[in-house]
Design an enzyme around this catalytic site. Sequence first.
Site, short mmCIF file in Angstrom:
data_model
loop_
_atom_site.label_atom_id
_atom_site.label_comp_id
_atom_site.label_asym_id
_atom_site.label_seq_id
_atom_site.Cartn_x
_atom_site.Cartn_y
_atom_site.Cartn_z
N THR A 141 0.84 -1.19 0.00
CA THR A 141 0.00 0.00 0.00
C THR A 141 0.88 1.25 0.00
O THR A 141 1.87 1.31 0.72
CB THR A 141 -0.90 0.01 1.24
OG1 THR A 141 -1.74 -1.15 1.21
CG2 THR A 141 -1.77 1.25 1.28
N GLU B 185 -2.65 -2.87 14.50
CA GLU B 185 -2.87 -2.89 13.06
C GLU B 185 -4.09 -3.73 12.70
O GLU B 185 -4.84 -3.39 11.78
CB GLU B 185 -1.62 -3.41 12.36
CG GLU B 185 -0.44 -2.43 12.48
CD GLU B 185 0.90 -3.04 12.14
OE1 GLU B 185 0.92 -4.04 11.39
OE2 GLU B 185 1.93 -2.52 12.62
#
Length: 380
Positions: free
Chosen positions: A159, A245
């Site tokens: 990403t 996360e």
Amino acid sequence: MLPRSLFSEEHDAFRDSFRRFLDERAVPKHASWEAQGHVDREIWREAGEAGALLTALPESVGGSGGDRLHSAIVLEEVAHSMSSGLGFSVHSDIVATYIHKYGSAAQKAAWLPKMGSGEWVGAIAMTEPGTGSDLQRIATTAVKEGDEYVINGSKTFITNGYHCDLAIVCARIDDGSKTEGNNITLFVVESAAPGFSKGRTLDKLGMKAQDTGELFFSDLRVPADHILGSPGMGFPILMAELAWERLMIAVACVAGARRAFEETVKYTRGREAFGKPLNRFQNTRFKLAEMKTEIQLGQCLVDRCLGLDLEGKLPIDAAASAKYWTSEMLGRVVDECVQLHGGYGYMMEYPIARCYADARVQRIYGGTSEIMKEIVARSL
């Protein structure tokens, strides 16, 4: 939906401000971003000016001076607005957080202010073509030569890979020994360095505006003082941060499910079948009732985990449970929503089709549902 008690008036004001930012700067452009495969670079600087980057880090290091509830708001509003191309949270709450928690004073001064302003974009490069969720099997190597390490390898599914100016690269220090040992290390690498190259922007099922890419390292020389923490400490650092996360993904899943649900409630009010609106049929009402209940359950679970995280008490297995259950719940909700839209649910011009496409990866990245269940099972 049930009222929430986590957020203060200041948090609510930030949510309103950030929602306006998305409505004005991101939502109108998102279709064009999806067509080109990445967001425009200027959105990063605009987000920095709006105080939407590094929201949980102190102002003294270039952050916005908030807390992780501000981070949760960014996650929720990005998901709810369907602005899935924005990789703000990876940049702010993973990359910058790693540098802030484990970096030296010099590392923080060099990189965090640029990240807070949106001048630089951060990525984290862990996943490799042959490893998936198994981080202990990474093949990217780092060989020490004097005051530098020479890195060779490749990463995929990264990403912010297209825009990144720096990446935290997970590599295995090759010291010539036959045993793996605890030699996984995190290097902060600037993308302008010779030997660092970017591959194609990957053509994905969903999240088409998010610049997910490939990164390649060929005899890439990195100063030894670009290591986060110390050599060989990469795996413990990664494990220490994975709970947050995974909770980040859970936060986004609930918000995404809520948006899909709202689109479907609106659609079933206006669409008629056999002379009456769809929401007058018992099957439709029951399906909507089931979805609302599941979304509220997910929100309660996420909010409880957020509260524990603020106290520094979020268990690893609880975060795994939240990520597993909410991502699976999102899958169930968007599937039912597509079904209630009928043929129009399969058309990309309808928001629900984009919700469906964007949702599928949530059960995969950050650790698959199967890995999450394994983590929970180990706690028994």
